[in-house]
Design an enzyme around this catalytic site. Structure first.
Site, PDB file in Angstrom:
ATOM      1  N   LYS A  58       0.939  -1.315  -0.044  1.00 38.70           N
ATOM      2  CA  LYS A  58       0.151   0.137  -0.037  1.00 38.70           C
ATOM      3  C   LYS A  58       0.831   1.319  -0.060  1.00 38.70           C
ATOM      4  O   LYS A  58       0.623   2.306  -0.683  1.00 38.70           O
ATOM      5  CB  LYS A  58      -1.027  -0.073   1.176  1.00 38.70           C
ATOM      6  CG  LYS A  58      -2.086  -0.908   1.014  1.00 38.70           C
ATOM      7  CD  LYS A  58      -2.825  -1.304   2.328  1.00 38.70           C
ATOM      8  CE  LYS A  58      -3.836  -2.476   2.119  1.00 38.70           C
ATOM      9  NZ  LYS A  58      -4.548  -2.962   3.470  1.00 38.70           N
ATOM     10  N   GLN A 102      -4.727  -1.456   9.501  1.00 40.14           N
ATOM     11  CA  GLN A 102      -4.457  -2.608   9.076  1.00 40.14           C
ATOM     12  C   GLN A 102      -5.285  -3.763  10.015  1.00 40.14           C
ATOM     13  O   GLN A 102      -4.900  -3.924  11.279  1.00 40.14           O
ATOM     14  CB  GLN A 102      -3.076  -3.125   8.584  1.00 40.14           C
ATOM     15  CG  GLN A 102      -2.743  -4.362   7.956  1.00 40.14           C
ATOM     16  CD  GLN A 102      -3.565  -4.553   6.558  1.00 40.14           C
ATOM     17  OE1 GLN A 102      -3.356  -3.524   5.896  1.00 40.14           O
ATOM     18  NE2 GLN A 102      -4.173  -5.731   6.060  1.00 40.14           N
ATOM     19  N   ASP A 125     -11.436   2.923   4.455  1.00 41.28           N
ATOM     20  CA  ASP A 125     -11.851   1.798   4.074  1.00 41.28           C
ATOM     21  C   ASP A 125     -13.289   1.557   4.310  1.00 41.28           C
ATOM     22  O   ASP A 125     -13.792   0.273   4.322  1.00 41.28           O
ATOM     23  CB  ASP A 125     -11.023   0.591   4.764  1.00 41.28           C
ATOM     24  CG  ASP A 125     -10.945  -0.695   4.189  1.00 41.28           C
ATOM     25  OD1 ASP A 125     -11.321  -0.937   2.885  1.00 41.28           O
ATOM     26  OD2 ASP A 125     -10.586  -1.960   4.660  1.00 41.28           O
TER      27      ASP A 125
END
Ligand code: NDP
Length: 290
Positions: A58, A102, A125
């Site tokens: 990422k 994460q 997200d």
């Protein structure tokens, strides 16, 4: 519909590269205007090797396209209070547009509390309950979870028919399965969810014109699950005998499917490019309109 001998590969690597190229151009334009650049911050707690690979990818992708990014890593024994303090600081920092924590987090940390602590306007997200709600109501200001949104982009890039099609989503997690079904529904597919308690999984899957597998069980979906000509999307990332495999037995399923994603090179790259696109989306939402 007649079944082709071998499926058309939905190439996530190629599709994501095309999208990264256009994001790169957008970022160059922002830079040329002298405006602040969008910034993504990825937070990793612990030393899960798979997570380390994902966050590395990422950060590298952000760098490649000219987006600002920062990777914050913390040891596995970081307390929930310490992590919440990090998030509070990032929420306050006006130079940060996207915050991604994460997952999975170490077991002693309550994931939902952490997700709820992220400013919904920086929730890149789309996992905050507010964004989930916006997604549910079809609100265009929703930041959509990266993996399912990436799958939709891939399906559309290959003109896979969606409206009126039977879509089966295998898996009901908040991060993939549930939002995946919502996005397919928004495109007028007829959606069925399957999970570990579903009776006769193969029979339900065989009705699918579009089958999305997001279970985390290596090679669960065999040719027996596949309707001839169907689009098979393999979200799964599993390690089997040191090899990366999906939830779909590619060899047998690709003989019956019309479209299929490989692992690797299918959904994975689409998730990453969507993360970049979402950061830019949140950045633009936060900019004053002229
Ligand atoms: P979760 O473990 O959170 O959810 C798995 C889902 O699959 C659950 O709903 C579970 O059912 C269901 N399930 C598990 N076993 C079976 C079975 N034998 N039959 C039917 N359903 C079953 O996983 P995630 O959604 O987070 O991830 C799924 C997979 O996708 C993983 O391999 C993960 O690594 C991968 N992934 C890939 C990404 C990418 O970018 N390519 C991004 C995110 C995830 P129940 O609810 O009943 O327990």
């Amino acid at each position: 519909m007649t079944s082709p001998a071998t499926a058309c590969i939905l190439d996530g690597k190629l599709t994501s590269q095309n999208l990264l190229d256009s994001l790169s151009l957008e970022l160059a334009q922002i830079k040329a205007q002298g405006a602040p650049l969008p910034k993504l911050v990825v937070v990793l707690v612990g030393d899960d090797p798979a997570s380390q690979v994902y966050v590395g990818k990422k950060a590298k992708t952000a760098q490649k396209i000219g987006m600002l990014s920062e990777l914050l890593t913390y040891p596995a024994d970081t307390t929930q209070a310490e992590l919440l303090a990090v998030i509070a600081r990032l929420n306050q920092d006006a130079s940060v547009h996207g915050i991604l924590v994460q997952l999975p987090l170490p077991k002693h940390i309550d994931t939902l509390s952490v997700i709820r602590a992220i400013d919904p306007k920086k929730d890149v997200d789309g996992l905050h309950p507010l964004n989930m709600g916006l997604l549910m109501t079809g609100d265009p200001s929703a930041c959509k979870p990266c993996t399912p949104a990436g799958v939709m982009t891939l399906l559309k890039a290959y003109n896979v028919p969606l409206a009126g099609q039977n879509a089966v989503v295998l898996g009901r997690s908040n991060i993939v399965g549930k939002p995946m079904g919502m996005l397919l529904l928004q495109e007028n597919a007829t959606v069925t969810y399957c999970h570990s308690k579903t009776a006769d999984l193969a029979a339900v899957c065989r009705e699918a014109d579009i089958l999305v597998a997001a279970v985390g069980v290596p090679n669960l979906v065999t040719a027996d699950f596949v309707k001839p000509g169907a689009a098979i999307i393999d979200v799964g990332i599993n390690r089997l005998d040191g090899k990366l495999v999906g939830d779909v037995d590619f060899t047998s399923a690709s003989q019956k499917a019309g479209f299929i994603t490989p692992v690797p090179g299918g959904v994975g790259p689409m998730t990453i490019v969507t993360l970049m696109a979402n950061t830019l989306f949140l950045y633009r939402q936060g900019q004053p309109t002229a």
